[in-house]
Design a protein around this motif. Sequence first.
Motif, short mmCIF file in Angstrom:
data_model
loop_
_atom_site.label_atom_id
_atom_site.label_comp_id
_atom_site.label_asym_id
_atom_site.label_seq_id
_atom_site.Cartn_x
_atom_site.Cartn_y
_atom_site.Cartn_z
N GLU A 75 -17.82 42.79 -79.57
CA GLU A 75 -17.28 41.97 -78.50
C GLU A 75 -15.73 43.11 -78.53
O GLU A 75 -15.33 43.13 -76.88
CB GLU A 75 -16.84 40.35 -78.78
N PHE A 76 -15.47 43.35 -79.21
CA PHE A 76 -13.63 44.22 -78.97
C PHE A 76 -14.09 45.61 -78.93
O PHE A 76 -13.52 46.27 -78.42
CB PHE A 76 -13.25 43.62 -80.94
N GLN A 77 -14.92 46.12 -79.41
CA GLN A 77 -15.68 47.23 -79.10
C GLN A 77 -15.68 47.30 -77.06
O GLN A 77 -14.83 48.68 -77.18
CB GLN A 77 -16.50 47.88 -79.67
N ALA A 78 -16.91 46.45 -77.01
CA ALA A 78 -16.50 46.32 -75.66
C ALA A 78 -15.30 45.75 -74.90
O ALA A 78 -15.00 47.03 -73.95
CB ALA A 78 -17.29 44.93 -74.93
N LYS A 79 -14.20 45.57 -75.08
CA LYS A 79 -13.43 45.67 -75.23
C LYS A 79 -12.20 46.94 -74.63
O LYS A 79 -11.75 47.44 -73.72
CB LYS A 79 -12.51 44.43 -75.33
N ALA A 80 -12.49 47.47 -76.16
CA ALA A 80 -11.94 48.49 -76.42
C ALA A 80 -12.47 49.67 -75.21
O ALA A 80 -11.73 50.79 -74.32
CB ALA A 80 -11.72 49.26 -77.23
N SER A 81 -13.53 49.98 -74.43
CA SER A 81 -14.51 50.83 -74.21
C SER A 81 -13.82 50.42 -72.67
O SER A 81 -14.36 51.54 -71.99
CB SER A 81 -16.13 50.66 -74.18
N THR A 82 -13.76 49.17 -72.52
CA THR A 82 -13.42 49.11 -70.99
C THR A 82 -11.69 49.02 -70.90
O THR A 82 -11.67 50.36 -69.84
CB THR A 82 -12.93 47.18 -70.57
N GLU A 83 -11.22 49.02 -71.73
CA GLU A 83 -9.63 50.03 -71.81
C GLU A 83 -9.61 51.36 -71.35
O GLU A 83 -8.97 51.85 -70.39
CB GLU A 83 -8.70 49.16 -72.97
N VAL A 84 -10.89 52.03 -71.93
CA VAL A 84 -10.45 53.39 -72.09
C VAL A 84 -10.74 53.98 -70.70
O VAL A 84 -10.80 54.63 -70.39
CB VAL A 84 -12.09 53.93 -73.20
N ILE A 85 -12.31 53.67 -70.29
CA ILE A 85 -12.59 53.18 -68.45
C ILE A 85 -11.90 53.33 -67.74
O ILE A 85 -11.50 54.13 -66.66
CB ILE A 85 -14.56 52.45 -68.56
N LYS A 86 -10.84 51.75 -67.98
CA LYS A 86 -9.37 51.42 -66.81
C LYS A 86 -8.67 52.89 -66.71
O LYS A 86 -8.20 53.03 -66.16
CB LYS A 86 -9.01 50.55 -67.31
N SER A 87 -8.48 53.13 -68.47
CA SER A 87 -7.12 54.12 -68.48
C SER A 87 -7.46 55.47 -67.31
O SER A 87 -7.17 55.99 -66.59
CB SER A 87 -7.07 54.33 -69.76
N ALA A 88 -9.21 55.71 -67.81
CA ALA A 88 -9.99 57.02 -67.21
C ALA A 88 -9.07 57.26 -66.05
O ALA A 88 -9.10 57.82 -64.76
CB ALA A 88 -11.01 57.75 -67.99
N ASP A 89 -9.09 55.56 -65.08
CA ASP A 89 -9.91 55.28 -63.34
C ASP A 89 -8.66 55.70 -63.08
O ASP A 89 -8.02 56.41 -62.29
CB ASP A 89 -10.14 54.15 -63.54
N ASP A 90 -7.46 54.95 -63.71
CA ASP A 90 -6.36 54.84 -63.50
C ASP A 90 -5.31 56.26 -63.69
O ASP A 90 -4.76 56.79 -62.48
CB ASP A 90 -4.87 54.03 -64.81
N SER A 91 -6.01 56.92 -64.74
CA SER A 91 -5.57 59.04 -64.72
C SER A 91 -6.02 59.42 -63.71
O SER A 91 -4.98 60.36 -62.86
CB SER A 91 -5.75 59.11 -66.03
N LEU A 92 -7.13 59.37 -63.29
CA LEU A 92 -7.96 60.32 -62.54
C LEU A 92 -7.17 59.50 -60.54
O LEU A 92 -6.86 60.55 -59.56
CB LEU A 92 -9.75 59.77 -62.04
N GLY A 93 -7.17 58.56 -60.78
CA GLY A 93 -5.81 58.05 -59.39
C GLY A 93 -5.11 58.59 -59.18
O GLY A 93 -4.17 59.14 -58.36
N THR A 94 -3.81 58.41 -60.25
CA THR A 94 -3.17 58.90 -60.22
C THR A 94 -2.96 60.83 -60.22
O THR A 94 -2.61 61.07 -59.37
CB THR A 94 -2.09 58.96 -61.89
N LEU A 95 -4.00 61.66 -60.26
CA LEU A 95 -3.90 62.91 -60.30
C LEU A 95 -3.91 63.13 -58.63
O LEU A 95 -3.85 63.62 -58.54
CB LEU A 95 -5.11 63.75 -61.46
N ILE A 96 -5.30 62.19 -58.43
CA ILE A 96 -5.42 62.24 -57.36
C ILE A 96 -4.34 61.99 -55.87
O ILE A 96 -4.04 63.21 -54.69
CB ILE A 96 -6.72 61.32 -56.58
N ASP A 97 -3.53 60.79 -56.34
CA ASP A 97 -2.25 60.58 -55.84
C ASP A 97 -1.24 62.24 -55.64
O ASP A 97 -1.02 62.51 -54.64
CB ASP A 97 -2.03 59.38 -55.91
N VAL A 98 -1.20 62.32 -56.76
CA VAL A 98 -0.05 63.79 -56.73
C VAL A 98 -0.91 64.64 -56.33
O VAL A 98 -0.05 65.86 -55.39
CB VAL A 98 -0.30 64.02 -58.46
N THR A 99 -2.15 65.33 -56.27
CA THR A 99 -2.47 66.26 -55.45
C THR A 99 -3.35 66.48 -53.91
O THR A 99 -2.79 67.47 -53.57
CB THR A 99 -3.72 66.77 -55.88
N ALA A 100 -2.92 65.43 -53.40
CA ALA A 100 -3.48 64.77 -52.50
C ALA A 100 -2.10 65.28 -50.89
O ALA A 100 -0.58 65.53 -51.41
CB ALA A 100 -3.66 63.53 -52.06
#
Length: 100
Positions: A75-100
């Motif tokens: 359960e905790f591993q799944a929660k941590a992995s979900t946070e990793v995916i959310k962080s990567a998604d947020d970083s990708l969104g920020t990078l796209i906003d900066v370059t656009a």
Amino acid sequence: MEIPSAINSGLQGLQSARATADQAAADIVASTTSSNEPQNNSADNIEVNTEINNANSHAELPDLNQAIVNLKVAEFQAKASTEVIKSADDSLGTLIDVTA
């Protein structure tokens, strides 16, 4: 920073958590159902139950406490992995906003 590898790491973590949870659930079922088998007294059932009991005595049953701990770890591993995916998604969104 390579975003696809972060997302892939999160997905691999989720897959590992699912596999761990599946194994823990199977261990919990195995340890709880083998001791609670109904005992019928007909001749055929006694022979089958004797064979099952002999097979169970040779095979070691999983530890119920360890299986529950493994389920919680998954359960905790799944929660941590979900946070990793959310962080990567947020970083990708920020990078796209900066370059656009």
